[in-house]
Design a protein around this motif. Structure first.
Motif, mmCIF file in Angstrom:
data_model
loop_
_atom_site.group_PDB
_atom_site.id
_atom_site.type_symbol
_atom_site.label_atom_id
_atom_site.label_comp_id
_atom_site.label_asym_id
_atom_site.label_seq_id
_atom_site.Cartn_x
_atom_site.Cartn_y
_atom_site.Cartn_z
ATOM 1 N N TYR A 78 -7.665 2.127 -9.698
ATOM 2 C CA TYR A 78 -7.046 3.172 -10.518
ATOM 3 C C TYR A 78 -6.906 4.468 -9.722
ATOM 4 N N LEU A 79 -7.972 4.830 -9.000
ATOM 5 C CA LEU A 79 -7.910 6.051 -8.185
ATOM 6 C C LEU A 79 -6.901 5.899 -7.047
ATOM 7 N N GLY A 96 -4.096 4.690 -7.445
ATOM 8 C CA GLY A 96 -2.763 4.910 -8.002
ATOM 9 C C GLY A 96 -2.266 3.876 -8.993
ATOM 10 N N ALA A 97 -2.975 2.764 -9.160
ATOM 11 C CA ALA A 97 -2.530 1.761 -10.137
ATOM 12 C C ALA A 97 -2.689 2.316 -11.550
ATOM 13 N N SER A 98 -1.727 2.044 -12.421
ATOM 14 C CA SER A 98 -1.828 2.517 -13.799
ATOM 15 C C SER A 98 -2.873 1.712 -14.557
ATOM 16 N N ASP A 108 -3.195 8.503 -18.200
ATOM 17 C CA ASP A 108 -3.252 7.917 -16.862
ATOM 18 C C ASP A 108 -3.470 8.992 -15.791
ATOM 19 N N ARG A 146 -7.416 10.003 -14.105
ATOM 20 C CA ARG A 146 -7.483 9.859 -12.648
ATOM 21 C C ARG A 146 -7.973 11.170 -12.019
ATOM 22 N N LEU A 173 -11.770 11.491 -12.705
ATOM 23 C CA LEU A 173 -12.604 10.601 -11.876
ATOM 24 C C LEU A 173 -12.608 11.017 -10.413
ATOM 25 N N ALA A 174 -11.532 11.673 -9.977
ATOM 26 C CA ALA A 174 -11.435 12.064 -8.571
ATOM 27 C C ALA A 174 -12.044 13.444 -8.336
ATOM 28 N N MET A 210 -14.243 1.084 -17.594
ATOM 29 C CA MET A 210 -12.961 1.798 -17.484
ATOM 30 C C MET A 210 -12.109 1.697 -18.747
#
Lengths: 322, 122
Positions: free
Chosen positions: A304-305, A307-309, B20, B24, B27-28, B41
């Protein structure tokens, strides 16, 4: 605190306790297996009161409207009167073992003959019942368009009651009961051009084997990268079959790795780590991952990080039965 | 009558697009990512969706009590105002990335702000 009525029992449910835990504490639990809302083994029906919506996630609409819910993920908010499900709510059918083959030191393949009207999508899972008290969930490696049996790969687990029975006692010609197929980890027919990344460890290769063959059979055009790993060579399986498949399909790339042995012909390292270091930008990709729950959880997050949705990350969601 | 904040933002489709990107970013973000270690998740994404729906002024079931109980273990673990600020910052950056107008971003931030004392167990 909510009171749960079940058969002749009146059970007071403690804060933070699931309905399944509550019934267990009162010595009247229904059969259960995964305890995380996936296998549907513990399905019950609420005939008075209302189950919380979270306890109905993943159930068919027709079951939701009839008050069916999953006690293992139900934290009661109100008093509830509950019953065991009608047989029609959790359909089972009998399946005859037509093949039992050891594929590696730790994996056995079962092929089961089922009725023609048994429908499933490769990558979904079924429950196999040994008897009323013991059931486990296994993913489907077969493809209905190619095979008229269903196929599961069973991994021998230390102290695994079910796998021990399958390895040592179950034999061809015997009949077992199986549930209908469930789950949402499968090839999406509208993604024929997308790149696919598939990661599997252990018997998590079963659903991947089904999904990749389903994709190719449906004419998938995008690149498909399969990363499959085991600790040692002795535990790998279907390696030659996959290498042959990759020779026949130029868009299929197969990587097999060992995390605890160095042997020529095998990459060194963990499948999930190799996959993500080779593919660090997964925007627009669909990612499948199946295997050890810790690997799956960590890899979901990394994919996911990268870039996958969220809705393009599919996993076989098993926890080990407690 | 003018459209509600939720409608102006684009309703449920906008929430889906935002989840989405927002999750992200969260989490980053090294300031807060540790609070999400080991979480499932899919379940977490569902919670983020519920949170954004609420912050967007949409229909939701969030109560102060849920917020309090849901975050109590994180407060014990050191969750404080600086972390809450980081989440609101990520929320703003998400909406900016989606091309949402500044005054609407301000309104969303204001709704999120109403949860601060419950989230932080004050």
């Amino acid at each position: 605190m909510p009171i749960i009525e079940f058969e002749s029992n009146r059970c007071e449910c403690n804060p933070g306790e699931t309905l399944l835990e509550c019934l267990d504490r009162h010595n009247c639990p229904p059969p259960s297996s995964c305890q995380s809302g996936l296998c549907h083994t513990c399905l019950m029906r609420c005939v008075e009161g209302t189950p919380p919506p979270d306890a109905q996630n993943g159930l068919k609409e027709s079951l939701v409207t009839q008050g069916y819910f999953l006690p293992c993920v139900c934290q009661p908010q109100t008093d509830m009167k509950v019953t065991l499900p009608d047989e029609s709510a959790a359909p089972q059918c009998s399946a005859k073992v037509i093949d039992k083959t050891f594929l590696s030191s730790s994996i056995v393949r079962l092929r089961l003959e089922v009725d023609d009207d048994f429908s499933y999508i490769p990558g979904q899972y079924i429950n196999i019942f040994k008897d009323d008290t013991l059931t486990r969930t296994y993913s489907l490696a077969s493809v209905p368009a190619l095979e008229n049996y269903i196929e599961c790969h069973i991994e021998k687990l230390p102290e695994g009651k079910m796998s021990q029975w399958i390895f040592e006692e179950l034999d061809t010609g015997q009949t077992v009961h199986v549930s209908e197929a469930l789950g949402e980890c499968f090839y999406q027919a509208d993604e024929t051009d997308k790149p696919l990344l598939m990661i599997a460890t252990g018997s998590g290769f079963a659903p991947i084997y089904g999904i990749v063959r389903d994709a190719l059979n449906q004419g998938h055009q995008g690149e498909i990268h399969v990363y499959y790993g085991a600790s040692v060579k002795d535990k790998t399986y279907l390696v030659d079959e996959m290498k042959d498949m990759a020779k026949d399909h130029s868009n299929l790339h197969y990587h097999v790795s060992l995390s605890r042995e160095s042997i020529s012909g095998y990459e060194s390292g963990r499948a999930n780590e190799l996959a993500l270091s080779a593919h660090d930008d997964l925007k627009g990709w669909t990612v499948y991952m199946c295997g050890h729950p810790d690997m799956v959880k960590a890899t979901q997050r990394k994919a996911y990080l990268a870039g996958a949705s969220l809705h393009n990350i599919h996993s076989d969601p098993f926890e080990f039965a407690k | 009558m003018s459209d509600s904040l939720f409608d102006q933002l684009g309703g449920e489709a906008a929430v889906d697009a935002a989840v989405d990107i927002f999750y992200r970013k969260v989490l980053a973000d090294d300031r807060i990512s540790r609070f999400f270690d080991g979480v499932d998740m899919a379940k977490q994404a569902a919670k983020q969706k519920a949170f954004l729906t609420m912050a967007f002024g949409g229909p939701h079931n969030y109560t102060g009590k849920d917020m309090r109980e849901g975050h109590a273990h994180l407060v014990k673990d050191g969750l404080n105002d600086s972390h809450f600020d980081a989440v609101v910052e990520n929320l703003g950056a998400t909406l900016k990335e989606l091309g949402v107008a500044d005054d609407l971003i301000g309104q969303v931030a204001a709704v999120a702000e109403t949860t601060r004392s419950d989230v932080l167990g004050k």
